[in-house]
Design an enzyme around this catalytic site. Structure first.
Site, mmCIF file in Angstrom:
data_model
loop_
_atom_site.group_PDB
_atom_site.id
_atom_site.type_symbol
_atom_site.label_atom_id
_atom_site.label_comp_id
_atom_site.label_asym_id
_atom_site.label_seq_id
_atom_site.Cartn_x
_atom_site.Cartn_y
_atom_site.Cartn_z
ATOM 1 N N ARG A 135 -5.274 13.322 13.741
ATOM 2 C CA ARG A 135 -6.722 13.425 13.813
ATOM 3 C C ARG A 135 -7.310 12.521 14.900
ATOM 4 O O ARG A 135 -8.371 12.832 15.456
ATOM 5 C CB ARG A 135 -7.352 13.070 12.463
ATOM 6 C CG ARG A 135 -7.220 11.608 12.036
ATOM 7 C CD ARG A 135 -7.768 11.421 10.625
ATOM 8 N NE ARG A 135 -7.759 10.045 10.179
ATOM 9 C CZ ARG A 135 -6.731 9.451 9.583
ATOM 10 N NH1 ARG A 135 -5.618 10.141 9.372
ATOM 11 N NH2 ARG A 135 -6.807 8.197 9.177
ATOM 12 N N ASP A 139 -3.172 -1.644 9.351
ATOM 13 C CA ASP A 139 -4.256 -2.553 9.696
ATOM 14 C C ASP A 139 -5.319 -2.625 8.603
ATOM 15 O O ASP A 139 -5.950 -3.664 8.421
ATOM 16 C CB ASP A 139 -4.897 -2.117 11.015
ATOM 17 C CG ASP A 139 -3.958 -2.293 12.197
ATOM 18 O OD1 ASP A 139 -3.102 -3.191 12.132
ATOM 19 O OD2 ASP A 139 -4.083 -1.537 13.187
ATOM 20 N N GLY A 147 2.085 1.167 8.451
ATOM 21 C CA GLY A 147 0.877 1.970 8.568
ATOM 22 C C GLY A 147 0.960 2.959 9.711
ATOM 23 O O GLY A 147 2.034 3.230 10.251
ATOM 24 N N SER A 148 -0.207 3.473 10.102
ATOM 25 C CA SER A 148 -0.261 4.476 11.170
ATOM 26 C C SER A 148 -0.250 3.837 12.549
ATOM 27 O O SER A 148 0.399 4.327 13.467
ATOM 28 C CB SER A 148 -1.517 5.340 11.014
ATOM 29 O OG SER A 148 -1.522 6.005 9.769
ATOM 30 N N THR A 149 -0.975 2.723 12.719
ATOM 31 C CA THR A 149 -1.071 2.086 14.033
ATOM 32 C C THR A 149 -0.438 0.701 14.062
ATOM 33 O O THR A 149 0.289 0.369 14.982
ATOM 34 C CB THR A 149 -2.544 1.994 14.457
ATOM 35 O OG1 THR A 149 -3.280 1.287 13.443
ATOM 36 C CG2 THR A 149 -3.133 3.386 14.637
ATOM 37 N N ASN A 207 0.855 -1.185 0.000
ATOM 38 C CA ASN A 207 0.000 0.000 0.000
ATOM 39 C C ASN A 207 0.893 1.238 0.000
ATOM 40 O O ASN A 207 1.508 1.561 1.021
ATOM 41 C CB ASN A 207 -0.911 0.000 1.228
ATOM 42 C CG ASN A 207 -1.793 1.245 1.292
ATOM 43 O OD1 ASN A 207 -1.849 2.032 0.358
ATOM 44 N ND2 ASN A 207 -2.481 1.416 2.418
#
Length: 591
Positions: A302, A189, A231-233, A130
């Site tokens: 955010r 995720d 990713g972010s988390t 991704n």
């Protein structure tokens, strides 16, 4: 030839120091010798954690370089950080033998041991990257950190860089996967969820099982899933490996680690909506996700902003929660145990979950796989006003919350932990949230209860039905879909961020249409001062569900990851003195 019968021993040199090298049973070890032949430091590597062995002096970092020498060979293996934390790196040691014949013997015996002991290692992988997840460096992470390791281990890969949402899921569902030993996601995720839905969906299609029937046990998936965190988390990676590190995850994939994982199937009426492995949350967690979708321009920040805003709104929601409890003698969400590598609870659960099969990955009859309503037990119903309702199949730990939502949850015991947080004062709820970041027990509060369950249902009280403004929206979304479950895959089960945004946009548009002709009021602080909605939304692994009334069923050990669970840094040192009974699962080599 059995690996237990292989034994090779000789003197070798590492740099300017003499060692005695030994290949015996499950280990390759080398012991430093002084001038009087007395033993000093010993380093022992399980054969299962040897990545590769090569003739000559070989380096792969910063770039691959091979120096062909007659008497040298290089061993690459898993090396653990001396500080613990679950981080792995690539260990590299060059050995010099007295003769070329002895060098050839060592290389041949080590390669034979790898083939004999590590037959389950992957050889060909399907990799999805991704390029937009996290910091948008997925391609760079894969090319610079993962590719050199895969090439060293002799793993070939077919790479697909995704260009749209659900491309990875559709590829797995429709393309020929013959010859692939696993699928890998390079992302967060959300990307993992695409692979999860694709692998489960394809397995059920090939087995002729309907995913939409919550009373039928689904077919366990043979195709392994690997995660390279980008990713972010990366919650799933952290909860199953213990660290978000691309090199660590790549090494788990290379050595063929296999970790079964429970999956929760979420249904609305008789239709599958989504699968979840980490969180199905209503109330606070649903509101935070819905609010964060309106501020995607802020990036990862955010979530913090939305969390603060939703907390200040001080909302709670009425609901009826029904759950099917697990026998408390089997396990409890408050028994202070942790699901670690080689977990006893998960291992014993395999026999309970699959009594008619030799292994949890084998095929078995659908007639024997159906849930028996007589043996399930009695459902328990709880009605009230809740700050949040959460169901998790794992601890859901992450760097910000090292213990997670439910510290004693297990990865593969066929159960989930249902957490009910009743309405309370703002300071009490803040204390509950804060305890997720500390070692304090977040369940030791009078307004919090936790239950280990096999299934959960959520519905609205009758009096809330009149205020349920989303009923017409649900009817319009599901119109013509429930008759054709395949249409649901293309609409309601969209698990991309675009899907969440589309749902929220539709919801906001309808609210604006209903507000036409009504007197408008201005508020200084936005949602905090507005009239609270009658219902919240469900957060399912980071996606907003289009339904409020749902049912969930935990599917025991449905998929397998290239992982082994979180390693116990304290207990792993027990074999350091030379035990030969751990079969390569202990920690015998650190930086």
């Amino acid at each position: 030839m059995e690996i237990e019968s292989v034994r090779v021993e000789s003197s070798v040199w590492v740099g300017n120091k003499r060692y005695r090298a030994l290949l015996s049973g499950w280990y390759f070890s080398w012991t430093e010798l002084d001038k009087k032949n007395r033993e000093k430091k010993t380093i022992s590597v399980p054969i299962g954690e040897v990545v590769a062995v090569a003739e000559g002096r070989v380096e792969i970092q910063p770039q691959k370089r091979v120096e062909d020498t007659d008497r040298d060979f290089t061993l690459f293996y898993v090396k653990r950080s001396s500080g613990g934390g679950g981080t792995w790196s690539l260990g590299r040691t060059q050995f010099c033998c007295p003769s070329r014949d002895l060098r050839d013997q060592w290389v041949a015996q080590l390669k034979t041991a790898l083939k004999t002991h590590c037959s389950s290692r992957p050889h060909r992988l399907l990799v999805f990257i991704n390029p937009y997840g996290g910091k948008k460096n997925g391609k760079q992470i894969y090319q610079s950190l993962v590719v050199p390791l895969f090439e060293l281990a002799g793993i070939s890969s077919h790479v697909v860089v995704t260009e749209r949402a659900n491309q990875a899921r559709d590829h797995i569902l429709k393309k020929d996967l013959t010859g692939f030993d696993g699928v890998i996601c390079v992302g967060g995720d959300g990307m993992f969820s695409e692979l999860l839905h694709g692998v489960i969906g394809r397995t059920q299609q090939e087995a002729g099982i309907s995913e939409h029937d919550p009373t039928v046990m689904l077919q366990p998936c043979d195709l392994h899933i690997g995660i390279i965190p980008a990713g972010s988390t990366d919650c799933v990676c952290f909860a199953t490996v213990g660290v978000n590190d691309p090199v660590t995850s790549a090494l788990h994939i290379i050595i063929g680690d296999s970790q079964p994982l429970d999956v929760c199937s979420v249904h609305h009426q008789s239709t599958l909506v989504r699968y979840s492995v980490s969180l199905v949350g209503y109330g606070f967690y649903g509101d935070v996700l819905a609010e964060s979708e309106r501020h995607r321009w802020m990036g990862p920040l955010r979530y913090d902003y939305s969390g603060c805003l939703v907390y200040l709104c001080n909302r709670s929601y009425r609901g009826i929660v029904q759950y099917l409890p697990v026998d408390p003698q089997i396990s409890s969400p408050r028994d202070n145990t942790r699901c670690l590598s080689g977990c006893r609870v998960c291992s014993e659960s395999t026999e309970r979950l699959f009594p008619h099969s030799d292994s949890c990955s084998s095929l078995y009859s659908r007639q024997l796989s159906q849930y028996s309503s007589e043996s399930e037990g009695e459902w328990i119903s709880v009605e009230g006003r809740f700050r949040c309702v959460s169901l998790t199949c794992m601890s859901s730990s992450c760097p910000r919350s090292p213990k997670g939502l439910s510290p004693s949850a297990h990865l593969a015991d066929g159960t989930g932990d249902l957490i009910l947080v009743r309405d309370t004062n703002p300071l009490g709820f803040l204390k509950y949230l804060h305890r997720h970041t500390t070692t304090q027990d977040q369940f030791d509060l009078p307004f919090v209860e936790v239950h280990r369950v096999k299934a959960v249902r959520f519905s609205l009280p009758p009096e809330e039905g009149d205020d349920y403004e989303d009923e017409e929206r649900e009817q319009s979304i599901s119109e013509g879909v429930l008759e054709d479950p395949e249409k649901l895959r293309e609409s309601d089960t969209e698990f991309s961020k675009d899907g969440s945004q589309q749902y929220l946009a539709e919801r906001q548009k309808e609210q604006e249409m209903k507000a036409k002709g009504k007197k408008k009021r201005e508020f200084l602080c936005g949602p905090c001062c507005s009239k609270p909605p009658a219902v919240s939304v469900w957060n399912c692994d980071g996606e907003v569900l289009p339904y409020t009334e749902i049912s969930c069923r935990v599917r025991g050990q449905l998929v397998r990851l290239f992982a082994r669970g979180i390693e116990d840094d304290g207990g792993s040192q027990k074999c350091r003195e030379g035990s030969r009974n751990c079969k390569g699962r202990c920690v015998l080599h650190t930086q």
